[in-house]
Structure formats: C-alpha cells, structure tokens
Scaffold this motif. Structure first.
Motif, PDB file in Angstrom:
ATOM      1  N   UNK A 117       0.833  -1.194   0.000  1.00 16.58           N
ATOM      2  CA  UNK A 117       0.000   0.000   0.000  1.00 16.58           C
ATOM      3  C   UNK A 117       0.874   1.252   0.000  1.00 16.58           C
ATOM      4  N   UNK A 118       0.305   2.352  -0.442  1.00 14.65           N
ATOM      5  CA  UNK A 118       1.033   3.620  -0.380  1.00 14.65           C
ATOM      6  C   UNK A 118       1.248   4.020   1.073  1.00 14.65           C
ATOM      7  N   UNK A 119       0.323   3.676   1.958  1.00 16.42           N
ATOM      8  CA  UNK A 119       0.524   3.958   3.386  1.00 16.42           C
ATOM      9  C   UNK A 119       1.755   3.227   3.909  1.00 16.42           C
ATOM     10  N   UNK A 120       1.979   2.003   3.452  1.00 12.54           N
ATOM     11  CA  UNK A 120       3.177   1.263   3.855  1.00 12.54           C
ATOM     12  C   UNK A 120       4.419   1.969   3.313  1.00 12.54           C
ATOM     13  N   UNK A 121       4.365   2.373   2.049  1.00 19.21           N
ATOM     14  CA  UNK A 121       5.505   3.074   1.444  1.00 19.21           C
ATOM     15  C   UNK A 121       5.842   4.344   2.222  1.00 19.21           C
ATOM     16  N   UNK A 137       1.969   2.784   8.112  1.00 16.10           N
ATOM     17  CA  UNK A 137       1.526   1.521   8.671  1.00 16.10           C
ATOM     18  C   UNK A 137       2.632   0.492   8.503  1.00 16.10           C
ATOM     19  N   UNK A 138       2.613  -0.521   9.357  1.00 14.24           N
ATOM     20  CA  UNK A 138       3.566  -1.618   9.201  1.00 14.24           C
ATOM     21  C   UNK A 138       2.930  -2.775   8.444  1.00 14.24           C
ATOM     22  N   UNK A 139       1.674  -2.606   8.053  1.00 13.61           N
ATOM     23  CA  UNK A 139       0.964  -3.615   7.275  1.00 13.61           C
ATOM     24  C   UNK A 139       1.244  -3.364   5.796  1.00 13.61           C
ATOM     25  N   UNK A 140       2.041  -4.228   5.165  1.00 13.66           N
ATOM     26  CA  UNK A 140       2.460  -3.944   3.794  1.00 13.66           C
ATOM     27  C   UNK A 140       1.400  -4.167   2.732  1.00 13.66           C
TER      28      UNK A 140
END
Length: 128
Positions: free
Chosen positions: A57-61, A65-68
């Motif tokens: 996810x872009x949030x992971x990038x 978040x630590x949820x990839x």
C-alpha cells in the motif's frame, strides 16, 4: 520508518540494485537514490507506481503503517464472508478481557501449528 528506508528495504528484499529498479520503472538511478536518501520524495503517480511494483500500500511506502498489504486485500474474503477488515473491527470492538482471550487463543493455535510442523519434520527425518 521513512519512505526512503522502506523503498530501500523493499528493493533489497527483491535483490534489486538501484539501477535495476530504475530500469524497471523507467526512472533514473539518481531519482531512486534521492528517494532512498530522503533528499526527494516521489510525486503521487510515482508513489503509486512504486507501491504497485512492490505490491504494497502507499501507506506502507510512506511509513504510515507496518501492514504492507494493498488495502484491497483487507476486504478479500478469508473464509465465507469474513475478511481481515471484519476481523479487525471485531477485535477493536471487544472488551479488554475478551480481546485478551482472543489473543491467547490465537497464540495457542499458532503454537499448535508450529508443534504439528515440527512433528512432521521429525517424522520425515531419516533417523526415524
């Protein structure tokens, strides 16, 4: 973790050099290097391209978040109509006591799975 660190880690996990990633995404080596050092950040289009390439996810990038996993994975059925999102919502709405019990049960299942795997490996051993 900062976006550049995440990018470098994802790239290394795929055994790619900066040049390899740059070639695959039609970017320059300098651009990849600048992203990884944090001296520049990608625009939205490039951020999405990076996330899609690494299937995160872009949030992971962005280190939010630590949820990839791509957010769409959260809504895919695990079994029947149960999704990761529905499980997360259930857990978030539990009382502290019920949440502690649920986590204890999950840990017990993980332990059982590990013991079964170890037993299977032991039984496959040529010494037995």
């Amino acid at each position: 973790m900062k976006m550049g660190e995440v990018l470098a880690e994802l790239r290394k996990d795929k055994n790619l050099k900066q040049k390899d990633l740059a070639d695959l995404l039609n970017l320059s080596i300098g651009t990849i290097s600048n992203y990884e050092t944090g001296s520049h950040e990608p625009d939205f289009t490039t951020l999405n391209k990076l996330a899609d390439f690494f299937q995160v996810s872009t949030d992971y990038m962005l280190g939010r978040t630590t949820l990839p996993y791509d957010i769409s994975k959260l809504n895919e059925p695990l079994m029947g109509d149960v999704t990761i999102s529905s499980l997360a919502n259930t857990l978030l709405n539990m009382s502290p006591e019920d949440l502690a019990s649920a986590i204890e049960y999950i840990n017990l299942l993980r332990y059982r799975t590990r013991m079964i795997a170890e037993e299977n490996n032991y039984n496959k051993s040529p010494d037995n």
